[in-house]
Design an enzyme around this catalytic site. Structure first.
Site, short mmCIF file in Angstrom:
data_model
loop_
_atom_site.label_atom_id
_atom_site.label_comp_id
_atom_site.label_asym_id
_atom_site.label_seq_id
_atom_site.Cartn_x
_atom_site.Cartn_y
_atom_site.Cartn_z
N CYS A 2 -4.48 -7.81 9.49
CA CYS A 2 -3.97 -8.69 10.55
C CYS A 2 -4.50 -10.10 10.30
O CYS A 2 -5.26 -10.34 9.37
CB CYS A 2 -4.48 -8.20 11.90
SG CYS A 2 -4.12 -6.47 12.21
N ARG A 27 0.19 -12.20 6.96
CA ARG A 27 -0.78 -11.09 7.02
C ARG A 27 -0.29 -9.95 7.91
O ARG A 27 -0.88 -8.87 7.88
CB ARG A 27 -2.14 -11.58 7.54
CG ARG A 27 -2.79 -12.64 6.67
CD ARG A 27 -4.06 -13.15 7.32
NE ARG A 27 -5.06 -12.10 7.39
CZ ARG A 27 -5.96 -11.87 6.42
NH1 ARG A 27 -5.94 -12.63 5.33
NH2 ARG A 27 -6.83 -10.89 6.53
N TRP A 74 -0.83 -6.44 11.86
CA TRP A 74 -0.27 -5.54 10.87
C TRP A 74 -0.77 -4.17 11.28
O TRP A 74 -1.93 -3.84 11.12
CB TRP A 74 -0.76 -5.89 9.46
CG TRP A 74 -0.33 -4.93 8.42
CD1 TRP A 74 -1.06 -3.93 7.85
CD2 TRP A 74 0.97 -4.84 7.82
NE1 TRP A 74 -0.30 -3.24 6.94
CE2 TRP A 74 0.95 -3.77 6.91
CE3 TRP A 74 2.13 -5.58 7.97
CZ2 TRP A 74 2.05 -3.41 6.15
CZ3 TRP A 74 3.24 -5.22 7.22
CH2 TRP A 74 3.19 -4.15 6.33
N ASN A 98 -9.49 -7.85 13.19
CA ASN A 98 -8.80 -7.49 11.93
C ASN A 98 -9.71 -6.52 11.18
O ASN A 98 -10.87 -6.83 10.94
CB ASN A 98 -8.55 -8.72 11.07
CG ASN A 98 -8.06 -8.30 9.67
OD1 ASN A 98 -7.33 -7.33 9.53
ND2 ASN A 98 -8.55 -9.01 8.65
N GLY A 99 -9.21 -5.35 10.84
CA GLY A 99 -10.02 -4.36 10.13
C GLY A 99 -9.71 -2.96 10.64
O GLY A 99 -8.72 -2.75 11.35
N GLU A 477 7.16 2.21 -15.11
CA GLU A 477 6.84 1.13 -14.16
C GLU A 477 6.76 -0.22 -14.88
O GLU A 477 7.27 -1.23 -14.39
CB GLU A 477 5.53 1.44 -13.44
CG GLU A 477 5.06 0.40 -12.44
CD GLU A 477 6.01 0.12 -11.29
OE1 GLU A 477 5.79 -0.86 -10.58
OE2 GLU A 477 7.03 0.84 -11.14
N LYS A 481 9.04 -3.39 -13.89
CA LYS A 481 8.46 -4.69 -13.49
C LYS A 481 9.04 -5.82 -14.35
O LYS A 481 9.45 -6.85 -13.85
CB LYS A 481 6.92 -4.65 -13.62
CG LYS A 481 6.26 -3.85 -12.51
CD LYS A 481 6.11 -4.61 -11.26
CE LYS A 481 6.59 -4.05 -9.94
NZ LYS A 481 7.23 -2.84 -9.77
N GLU A 484 12.79 -6.36 -13.37
CA GLU A 484 13.14 -6.88 -12.04
C GLU A 484 12.71 -8.32 -11.81
O GLU A 484 13.31 -9.01 -10.99
CB GLU A 484 12.62 -5.95 -10.94
CG GLU A 484 11.14 -5.87 -10.77
CD GLU A 484 10.78 -4.93 -9.60
OE1 GLU A 484 11.44 -4.98 -8.56
OE2 GLU A 484 9.81 -4.15 -9.78
N HIS A 500 13.42 11.58 -30.48
CA HIS A 500 14.69 12.20 -30.08
C HIS A 500 15.75 11.14 -29.76
O HIS A 500 16.74 11.42 -29.08
CB HIS A 500 14.46 13.12 -28.87
CG HIS A 500 13.37 14.13 -29.14
ND1 HIS A 500 13.54 15.22 -29.95
CD2 HIS A 500 12.07 14.14 -28.74
CE1 HIS A 500 12.40 15.89 -30.03
NE2 HIS A 500 11.49 15.26 -29.31
N LYS A 599 13.26 -6.74 -0.66
CA LYS A 599 11.97 -6.05 -0.57
C LYS A 599 12.15 -4.64 -0.04
O LYS A 599 11.45 -3.70 -0.43
CB LYS A 599 11.03 -6.83 0.33
CG LYS A 599 9.65 -6.22 0.45
CD LYS A 599 8.95 -6.20 -0.90
CE LYS A 599 7.67 -5.40 -0.92
NZ LYS A 599 7.19 -5.12 -2.28
C1 AGP Z 1 9.71 -2.25 -6.82
O1 AGP Z 1 9.05 -3.33 -7.32
C2 AGP Z 1 10.93 -2.56 -6.06
N1 AGP Z 1 10.69 -3.44 -5.00
C3 AGP Z 1 11.71 -1.32 -5.62
O2 AGP Z 1 11.97 -0.52 -6.76
C4 AGP Z 1 11.00 -0.45 -4.58
O3 AGP Z 1 9.93 0.23 -5.14
C5 AGP Z 1 12.02 0.56 -4.02
O4 AGP Z 1 13.07 -0.16 -3.42
C6 AGP Z 1 11.36 1.49 -3.00
O5 AGP Z 1 10.93 0.77 -1.90
P1 AGP Z 1 9.98 1.48 -0.82
O6 AGP Z 1 8.71 1.86 -1.50
O7 AGP Z 1 9.78 0.43 0.25
O8 AGP Z 1 10.71 2.67 -0.29
#
Ligand code: AGP
Length: 604
Positions: A2, A27, A74, A98-99, A477, A481, A484, A500, A599
């Site tokens: 928070c 935050r 938060w 906050n904590g 991953e 990264k 994206e 393969h 997001k």
């Molecule tokens: C990851 O960097 C992306 N933002 C995306 O793949 C994300 O992981 C996916 O949309 C799942 O989101 P969530 O964890 O909020 O469910």
């Protein structure tokens, strides 16, 4: 995570607090509130949701007060709601915090015995009643006595209408700075909150309690009065919200040690070799025959490693499914299935659909989630919260490693319950786990070096990431990264699959990122590096300190501290996150808000 702010001085407390909360909204934005002392009476204004709602609420209020405290939330304990919004108060005392107070349930019991009536689900309300129960005319004294009873992390600001000329603040394992400008004294979770008023800051240390009055500050630590040197901060507000980092993503990469500490806090006892998941009613899940993990994107990658942890440590069979596939493949789900949705946002449409489908088939649902009160959290039978704090950058980083640590702890928890591991074995694993934040700090020291490596690769069009066992999902991953945020095409592969097919791609234009840290199958990954080099591929490898073989075969090497196999994904994650970050930043791209992405994907 928070944001708290406090002010006493010669300005309108309302304006200073609202300005401060605006700067701290990154935050947390579940609810917000302020408490001011207007004509010797505490007035509290709180609102659920974004700060703009609170702003509207107080906009036309003629308030002359020049003392007050504020909070933007938060949620960690108790869903986002008006009742759970701070400030919390008890008789003549108001508190923002906050904590995380680990022993709040025990203290709550005691205070209820003393006749206190609780109006919220938060751990913070306990602090307000505790201070009130210890109050004998001196707020400073009552706060100092009160914090001795608290276990966990806290940054607190408290006021009392019986002493309208002072604010008491205290911190332990949660940030708190004091700002000074002539007679005006400010306190806040972070510098951005008051940067518009001062550049002179005092950073309180662990255990400090400060008495703030107009033009004066008195700091105690334990029984000692202490002085803390003030520092001049030369930032502008936007820079400050990112704590001086260029992007939220980079800041969040650096917040991973803290995220892991906060996520495991209160969930284990090293002495007893025990794991606690108070949020889960194990009786309801002890008849499970299989676990099904469902998730999307980065959370799905965490799920793959979760499968390896749970199957290896707790010996329960685990399926891992991409939620958008799971919901349409008529999966076999019944009362003996534990569904484990993983989601940072808790609002991903496909994962929600997978959850609802499984509940209809009688499955028990325990989710791993970063947002309290989100749909997935609300609809689960139990929730394991990752305490990464708000993740602003679209590319998930700290949420990922806090998901991994929750999965590791959950695997140990199931192993403990099913007596698959002895108390000493669990103690050993916990001993390794608590060394992790420090080891991640060491990897973060390679930041500039990784940037130099990235500079040599930003013009390549394709990348291959290779890993084995716990690091195969990190290869996935790493590729995600890079894709994206830098828009460079990349594929992650279990290294054993190379022969393969993908090996056909290898030539001097196909860089290969190998997660080559020491493990039981080190020799296998070494031979994969040799296969790539045999086709004049360019190899970037992560290696464990002291490694000679993979180091000798690679073109670029990033060394990480040694650790047990199960925990190498954490160190490798930081390396691939920094590499992708620097590629995107060097290409001048919008790292925090990459094109075509959101997001939280709340649509199918
Ligand atoms: C990851 O960097 C992306 N933002 C995306 O793949 C994300 O992981 C996916 O949309 C799942 O989101 P969530 O964890 O909020 O469910």
């Amino acid at each position: 995570m928070c944001g708290i702010v406090a002010f006493i001085g010669d300005r309108s407390a309302k304006d200073v607090l609202i300005e401060g909360l605006t700067r701290l909204e990154y935050r947390g934005y579940d609810s917000a509130g302020i408490a001011i002392i207007e004509k010797d009476k505490i007035e509290v204004f709180r609102a659920k949701g974004k700060l703009s709602i609170l702003k509207e609420l107080v906009a036309d209020k003629e308030l002359t007060a020049s003392i007050g405290i504020g909070h933007t939330r938060w949620a960690t304990h108790g869903k986002p709601s008006y009742e759970n919004a701070h400030p919390h108060f008890s008789n003549h005392i108001a508190v923002v915090h906050n904590g995380i107070i680990e022993n709040y349930l025990q203290l709550k019991e005691e205070l209820i015995q003393k006749g206190y009536d609780f109006k919220s689900e938060t751990d913070t309300e306990v602090i307000a009643h505790l201070i009130d129960s210890l109050y004998e005319g001196d707020l400073f004294d009552a706060v100092r006595k009160g914090i001795k009873r608290l276990k966990g992390s806290y940054a607190i600001a408290a006021i009392s209408e019986k002493e309208p000329d002072r604010i008491v603040v205290a911190r332990y394992d949660s940030p708190l700075v004091i700002g000074i400008s002539e007679d005006d004294v400010f306190a806040a979770s972070d510098i951005p909150a008051v940067l518009n008023y001062t550049r002179e800051f005092i950073f309180l240390e662990e255990g400090d309690v400060a008495l703030l009055r107009k033009g004066s500050i008195k700091i105690f630590n334990g029984e000692e009065e202490v002085t803390r040197e003030s520092k001049h901060i030369d930032w502008n507000p936007v820079m400050a919200e990112k704590s001086g980092y260029k992007h939220f993503m980079l800041k969040e990469i650096y917040e991973q040690p803290r995220g892991i500490i906060d996520t495991i806090r209160g969930k284990y006892s090293l002495e007893d070799g025990k794991i606690y998941f108070g949020e889960i009613d194990f009786e309801r899940i002890n008849n499970i025959k299989k676990i099904v993990i469902v998730a999307c994107g980065t959370s799905w990658h965490a799920g793959l490693i979760g499968k390896f942890y749970i199957e290896n440590l707790a010996r329960i069979s685990v399926e891992v499914d991409i939620a958008s596939e799971f919901r349409y493949r008529n999966p076999i789900i019944d009362e003996e299935t534990l569904l484990l949705p993983i989601s940072q946002s808790g609002e991903t449409a496909d994962t929600i659909a997978a959850l609802r489908l499984s509940k209809k088939s009688g499955a028990k649902v325990v989710s791993i989630c970063n947002v309290v009160g989100s749909t997935i959290a609300r609809e689960s039978d139990g929730v394991i919260y990752t305490h990464a704090g708000p993740e602003i950058g679209v590319a998930s980083t700290k949420a990922f490693t806090t998901q991994l640590v929750s999965l590791f702890l959950f695997a140990l928890f199931l192993a403990q319950k099913r007596e698959k591991l002895s108390r000493d074995e669990i103690k050993w694993y916990l001993g390794e786990l608590i060394k992790l934040p420090e080891k991640i700090e060491l990897v973060l020291k390679h930041d500039k070096y990784i940037e130099r490596i990235a500079r040599d690769f930003i013009n390549f069009k394709n990348f291959l990431y290779l890993g084995r066992h716990y690091n195969y999902p990190i290869a996935l991953e790493g590729a995600l990264k890079l894709k994206e945020i830098s828009y460079i095409h990349a594929e992650g592969y279990p290294a054993g699959e190379m022969k393969h097919g993908p090996i056909a791609l290898i030539d001097k234009d196909m860089p290969v990122f190998v997660l080559g840290t020491k493990s039981e199958i080190y020799d296998k990954i070494l031979s994969n590096v040799e296969e790539v080099k045999a086709r004049s591929g360019i190899v970037i490898s992560t290696v464990t300190e002291g490694d000679e073989d993979i180091r000798g075969k690679s073109d670029y090497v990033i060394e990480v501290p040694s650790c047990i196999d199960e925990l190498t994904p954490f160190l490798n994650s930081v390396v691939i996150q920094l590499f992708a970050y620097h590629c995107a930043n060097l290409l001048g791209l919008d790292v925090d808000q990459p094109r075509n992405l959101a997001k939280s994907v709340t649509v199918e």
